[in-house]
Design a protein around this motif. Structure first.
Motif, short mmCIF file in Angstrom:
data_model
loop_
_atom_site.label_atom_id
_atom_site.label_comp_id
_atom_site.label_asym_id
_atom_site.label_seq_id
_atom_site.Cartn_x
_atom_site.Cartn_y
_atom_site.Cartn_z
N LYS A 60 0.76 -1.41 -0.19
CA LYS A 60 -0.16 -0.41 -0.17
C LYS A 60 0.97 1.22 -0.38
CE LYS A 60 -2.60 1.05 4.32
NZ LYS A 60 -1.52 1.82 4.72
N LYS A 62 1.92 4.91 0.00
CA LYS A 62 1.74 6.22 0.89
C LYS A 62 2.71 7.29 0.56
CE LYS A 62 -1.49 8.94 2.48
NZ LYS A 62 -1.79 8.99 4.49
N PHE A 65 6.89 6.10 -0.14
CA PHE A 65 6.97 4.75 0.70
C PHE A 65 5.56 3.97 0.24
CE2 PHE A 65 9.80 7.47 2.86
CZ PHE A 65 11.13 7.51 2.43
N ARG A 67 3.95 0.25 2.59
CA ARG A 67 4.10 -0.77 3.82
C ARG A 67 3.35 -1.94 2.85
NH1 ARG A 67 7.94 0.63 6.34
NH2 ARG A 67 7.82 2.68 6.63
N ARG A 69 0.80 -5.34 3.75
CA ARG A 69 -0.05 -5.55 4.56
C ARG A 69 -0.97 -6.35 4.41
NH1 ARG A 69 2.56 -2.59 7.17
NH2 ARG A 69 2.38 0.00 8.02
N TYR A 81 -6.63 -3.45 6.73
CA TYR A 81 -5.70 -4.15 6.57
C TYR A 81 -4.24 -4.08 7.34
CZ TYR A 81 -4.98 1.01 5.97
OH TYR A 81 -5.40 2.86 6.40
N LYS A 90 -3.63 -2.10 10.87
CA LYS A 90 -3.06 -0.66 10.74
C LYS A 90 -4.53 0.16 10.39
CE LYS A 90 1.11 0.42 10.84
NZ LYS A 90 1.78 0.03 12.31
N ARG A 116 -10.57 9.81 -0.81
CA ARG A 116 -8.53 9.26 -0.67
C ARG A 116 -8.84 8.37 -2.13
NH1 ARG A 116 -5.04 6.75 4.21
NH2 ARG A 116 -3.47 5.75 2.70
C1 4IP Z 1 2.89 5.74 6.67
O1 4IP Z 1 4.07 5.84 6.21
C2 4IP Z 1 2.15 4.84 5.94
O2 4IP Z 1 2.46 4.21 4.80
C3 4IP Z 1 1.05 3.96 6.58
O3 4IP Z 1 0.40 2.69 6.03
C4 4IP Z 1 -0.35 5.48 6.41
O4 4IP Z 1 -1.56 5.61 7.11
C5 4IP Z 1 1.20 6.33 6.55
O5 4IP Z 1 -0.18 8.22 6.39
C6 4IP Z 1 1.83 6.83 6.14
O6 4IP Z 1 2.53 8.52 6.76
P1 4IP Z 1 5.01 5.58 6.74
O7 4IP Z 1 5.07 3.94 7.90
O8 4IP Z 1 6.48 6.04 6.12
O9 4IP Z 1 5.15 6.58 8.10
P2 4IP Z 1 -0.39 2.29 7.38
O10 4IP Z 1 -1.36 2.38 8.57
O11 4IP Z 1 -0.46 0.50 7.02
O12 4IP Z 1 0.86 1.83 8.15
P3 4IP Z 1 -2.57 5.09 6.39
O13 4IP Z 1 -3.24 3.68 7.37
O14 4IP Z 1 -3.66 5.84 6.41
O15 4IP Z 1 -2.49 4.17 5.05
P4 4IP Z 1 -1.37 9.02 6.84
O16 4IP Z 1 -1.47 9.82 6.47
O17 4IP Z 1 -2.16 8.42 6.76
O18 4IP Z 1 -0.57 9.10 8.27
#
Ligand code: 4IP
Length: 150
Positions: A60, A62, A65, A67, A69, A81, A90, A116
């Protein structure tokens, strides 16, 4: 002459129409599946008691980068996810009638929501299967798409 029945072809056996899986099960079958999931799936504790329809690892993205999941499409519907290493939930892609999938190629697909767009990549190349399952859930939950406004 007594030879008439030797070359008859068998009548075709009517096949039951194949309707895909969990979405078309009755309550008893769903309950059975849920019991199986409770006993056999290590993800059961993360999906709030909902029956998992499809699951798989995706990346996924964002920002810069991505992640990895475990993406889980469940009854409800939900698209949860989880981090497969820490086994923690998460987040969740919010469902609504406006949710739309868009396959880009065999690996990459988008899930558009009002607020989004989720950029997802199936490293095994089953993006189209994901799109099909999510779209089927959407139709099953909200009905066929409303006519587009012009
Ligand atoms: C994170 O980046 C992860 O991609 C998070 O995914 C994502 O949250 C964050 O976005 C993003 O900043 P880093 O780990 O590199 O910091 P996940 O929650 O799967 O770990 P979501 O869940 O929203 O995709 P923000 O903008 O939601 O904080």
């Amino acid at each position: 002459d007594g030879q008439s029945s030797s070359t008859t072809t068998p009548a075709p056996v009517p096949r039951p129409r194949k309707r895909s899986g969990i979405l078309h099960m009755n309550d008893e079958e769903k309950q059975h599946q849920l019991n199986q999931q409770r006993c056999n799936s290590k993800w059961h504790g993360l999906v709030e008691g909902n029956l998992i329809v499809k699951q798989g690892l995706v990346d996924k993205r964002k920002g810069l980068f991505a992640r990895r999941r475990m993406l889980m499409l469940t009854m409800g519907p939900h698209l949860y996810y989880a981090d497969p290493v820490s086994m923690t939930l998460k987040g969740e892609i919010p469902w609504s009638p406006q949710l739309r999938v868009e396959p880009k190629n065999f690996r990459i697909f988008f899930v558009h929501t009002p607020n989004r767009t989720y950029y997802l990549e199936d490293p095994e190349g089953f993006a189209l299967e994901w799109c099909k399952a999510i779209e089927e859930m959407r139709v099953n939950t909200y009905g066929v798409s409303p006519t587009t406004c012009t």
